[in-house]
Design a protein around this motif. Structure first.
Motif, PDB file in Angstrom:
ATOM      1  N   LEU A   1      66.573 -20.385  -5.808  1.00 10.61           N
ATOM      2  CA  LEU A   1      67.732 -21.302  -5.821  1.00 10.61           C
ATOM      3  C   LEU A   1      69.009 -20.315  -5.782  1.00 10.61           C
ATOM      4  O   LEU A   1      70.086 -20.641  -5.395  1.00 10.61           O
TER       5      LEU A   1
ATOM      6  N   GLU B   1      62.933 -23.966  -5.072  1.00 11.66           N
ATOM      7  CA  GLU B   1      62.945 -25.215  -4.351  1.00 11.66           C
ATOM      8  C   GLU B   1      61.739 -25.128  -3.283  1.00 11.66           C
ATOM      9  O   GLU B   1      61.518 -24.204  -2.564  1.00 11.66           O
TER      10      GLU B   1
ATOM     11  N   LEU C   1      62.031 -29.153  -7.216  1.00 11.13           N
ATOM     12  CA  LEU C   1      61.417 -27.946  -7.874  1.00 11.13           C
ATOM     13  C   LEU C   1      60.104 -27.894  -8.045  1.00 11.13           C
ATOM     14  O   LEU C   1      59.661 -28.812  -8.467  1.00 11.13           O
TER      15      LEU C   1
ATOM     16  N   LYS D   1      65.428 -31.436  -8.047  1.00  9.22           N
ATOM     17  CA  LYS D   1      66.793 -30.428  -8.351  1.00  9.22           C
ATOM     18  C   LYS D   1      67.563 -31.389  -9.000  1.00  9.22           C
ATOM     19  O   LYS D   1      68.195 -30.771 -10.021  1.00  9.22           O
TER      20      LYS D   1
END
Length: 565
Positions: free
Chosen positions: A393, A406, A439, A454
């Motif tokens: 990220l 991610e 995630l 996320k």
């Protein structure tokens, strides 16, 4: 192999690469109708249609749509539950050269108006009981024609005579629509002799088959442009994964709505492609579903966690024979481990978690059904021709196994982009990679795990907390039927963890009991601070719990309290 460690996990029956024929979605209905003309394609509440009948009906409707002025690239909406008409309409629109816009029958006027305006749909096929809703918005959109059908139209005698009375009792109305002007009756269209229809040349890779709207749980729904290649590739991947299933011999329980991308690809398109029988259920009701399984003996049962939970918690489940069920891939939401284990115990079949999103047609990952290691709590490994990676990220660089970032995916099932939203397309499509917004991490063997959305990650007192971890713990409590954890505003910690709980019928649990249970299984900072017991949780049509709706409720309460103060 180093770049794709999951390939070493594949059984020999699943190839890493598939040869996809450049045939359109509708080509497969024609092929199957020629190969299995007398095979039952649809079972609907006692009524059955063969593949030959479905193809001929679709051809007739395609010609009629062209008479109404539908040309190549025009959008046509379907606002129907799982019925024979929804399948006929889907293939007819494609055969006419149109693009299908799937619309949730539960949409109210505001939601429907938004989708019709955004898609620019020229016609809509809907139910009689939804006709008043469509009529109210037609003048504000590009809609020129409404094709109206009714549940009774494809029911066997005497159900077709009785159903209107049931409908009146249930919905409080009987809608009579005349076949004139911009209103057209499905039954009248089917009475007409088949007209001539023009077959358009289509680009397999570039031409859209479907404009599929995302659920809109994060802002306004966006139209996802799915090509013929996207859909056929994903259905072919699904077929490769289900390698023990035999063409023309399986029965599929079609309970996932076709207006949802998972139901459309994994049930509708794949069944037609493989000549399987679809047992249609227009809505989920636990008792009806159990009776249908016992009577129709489906072998394949794609579903969502809430469907499996609903069946497991039916008080009479042990009275029904569910032994026909062989294979189930669960999608649309995380599958609690306890649900997976109980369902396999009850049916004797295999239930595994898969993963996907509208933007990838939808499936990208799944656990193996047979012969190979299944990792509970994992979404499995990428499907054939599908690449996946975890990106940081912070830096945007790929991360090594075990590190959370991610999830991004790449493959022939990844969308062309968002309809009329170039900027938003560029935000999620980077160098062929689709950034999922989820995630997760990958282990050394190539199995992937989702820790959360996320946007759903809770940051409390500087700690990152993943709702799924809390939910998995509480699902193991014997009194909990459904649970969702969410981060709600907190003046001191930034956010605090609140859980919303639905208890099993006849079971009891107090806030103190659940709190004590959570403390035994979670680090102190992850333990929920607030508990709310509810009779039901807000969900999408496919049964995905709407966490964001609960967070919005809390924010509205806080704002209201501040105004009063």
């Amino acid at each position: 192999m180093e770049a794709k460690p999951w390939l070493s996990q594949y059984p020999p029956e699943i190839p890493a690469h598939l040869e996809i024929q450049e045939a359109t979605v509708q080509d497969y209905l024609k092929r199957t109708s020629e190969k299995y003309p007398e095979k039952v394609a649809i079972h609907f509440m006692g009524k059955e249609l063969t593949y030959k009948q479905v193809y001929n009906y679709a051809k007739k409707l395609a010609a009629y749509l062209q008479e109404l002025g539908i040309e190549k690239g025009d959008r046509v909406a379907i606002m129907l539950p799982n019925t024979p008409q929804s399948i006929i309409s889907y293939y007819a629109i494609l055969m006419a050269g149109g693009i299908v816009v799937q619309t949730n029958p539960q949409y109210m006027e505001r939601e429907l108006e938004y989708q019709m305006k955004d898609s620019g749909a020229k016609a809509i096929i809907t139910l009689d009981i939804l006709f008043p809703r469509v009529s109210k918005i037609i003048a504000k959109t590009n809609l020129e024609n409404i094709i109206v059908t009714a549940i009774k139209d494809y029911l066997p005698f005497p159900k077709n005579l009785v159903y209107p009375y049931i409908q009146k009792k249930q919905y409080g109305l009987i809608v009579n629509v005349k076949h004139e002007g911009q209103n057209h009756l499905f039954t009248e269209i089917m009475k007409k002799p088949a007209g001539k229809w023009k077959q358009y040349e289509l680009d397999f890779e570039e031409d859209m088959a479907v404009l599929q709207y995302t659920g809109g749980t994060t802002g306004f729904p966006k139209g996802v442009m799915l090509t013929h290649k996207n859909l056929i590739a994903n259905a072919a991947m699904s077929n490769a994964w289900l390698y023990k299933c035999k063409e023309g011999e399986e029965t599929v329980l079609a309970i996932l709505p076709f207006f949802h991308v998972y139901g459309m690809t994994a049930v509708l398109i794949l069944s037609v492609m493989q000549g399987q029988k679809m047992v249609l259920l227009p809505k989920f009701d636990a008792e009806t579903t159990l009776k249908t399984i016992e009577k129709q003996k489906p072998t394949l049962f794609p579903g969502a966690p809430t469907i499996y939970i609903g069946l497991l918690n039916h008080p009479d489940i042990k009275k029904y024979d569910l032994s026909s069920i062989d294979s189930c891939i669960s999608g649309s939401a995380p599958l609690p481990v306890e649900v997976q284990e109980r369902f396999e115990e009850v049916t004797g079949g295999k239930l595994v978690e898969g993963y996907g999103l509208t933007e990838s047609s939808p499936v990208t990952h799944a656990n193996f059904l047979w012969d190979k290691k299944r990792v509970k709590g994992s979404i499995g490994v990428p499907w054939p021709d599908t690449d996946a990676a975890i990106f940081s990220l912070e830096t945007g660089e790929p991360l090594p196994p075990g590190e959370i970032g991610e999830l991004a995916v790449k493959g022939p099932q990844v969308m062309k982009g968002y309809w009329n939203r170039q900027e938003e397309t560029e935000q999620v499509l980077k160098d062929g990679w689709l950034l999922t917004g989820d995630l997760g991490y990958m282990d050394e063997e190539g199995y992937f795990y989702i820790v959360d959305r996320k946007k759903d990650m809770i940051i409390a007192g500087g700690f990152n907390i993943y709702p799924r971890e809390i939910e998995e713990v509480l699902y193991e409590h014997p009194a909990v039927q459904e649970v969702v954890a969410a981060g709600i505003p907190d003046p001191y910690r930034g956010e605090t963890v609140k859980v919303y709980v639905v208890l099993k019928e006849g079971k009891e649990a107090s806030e103190e009991e659940l709190n004590e249970y959570s403390r035994k299984h979670l680090a102190a900072y992850k333990v929920p601070r607030l508990y709310e017991f509810r009779k039901e949780l807000p969900k999408t049509a496919v049964g995905k719990i709407l966490r964001r709706a609960l967070v919005d409720e809390e924010k509205a309460k806080i704002e209201d309290h501040q105004k009063r103060a």
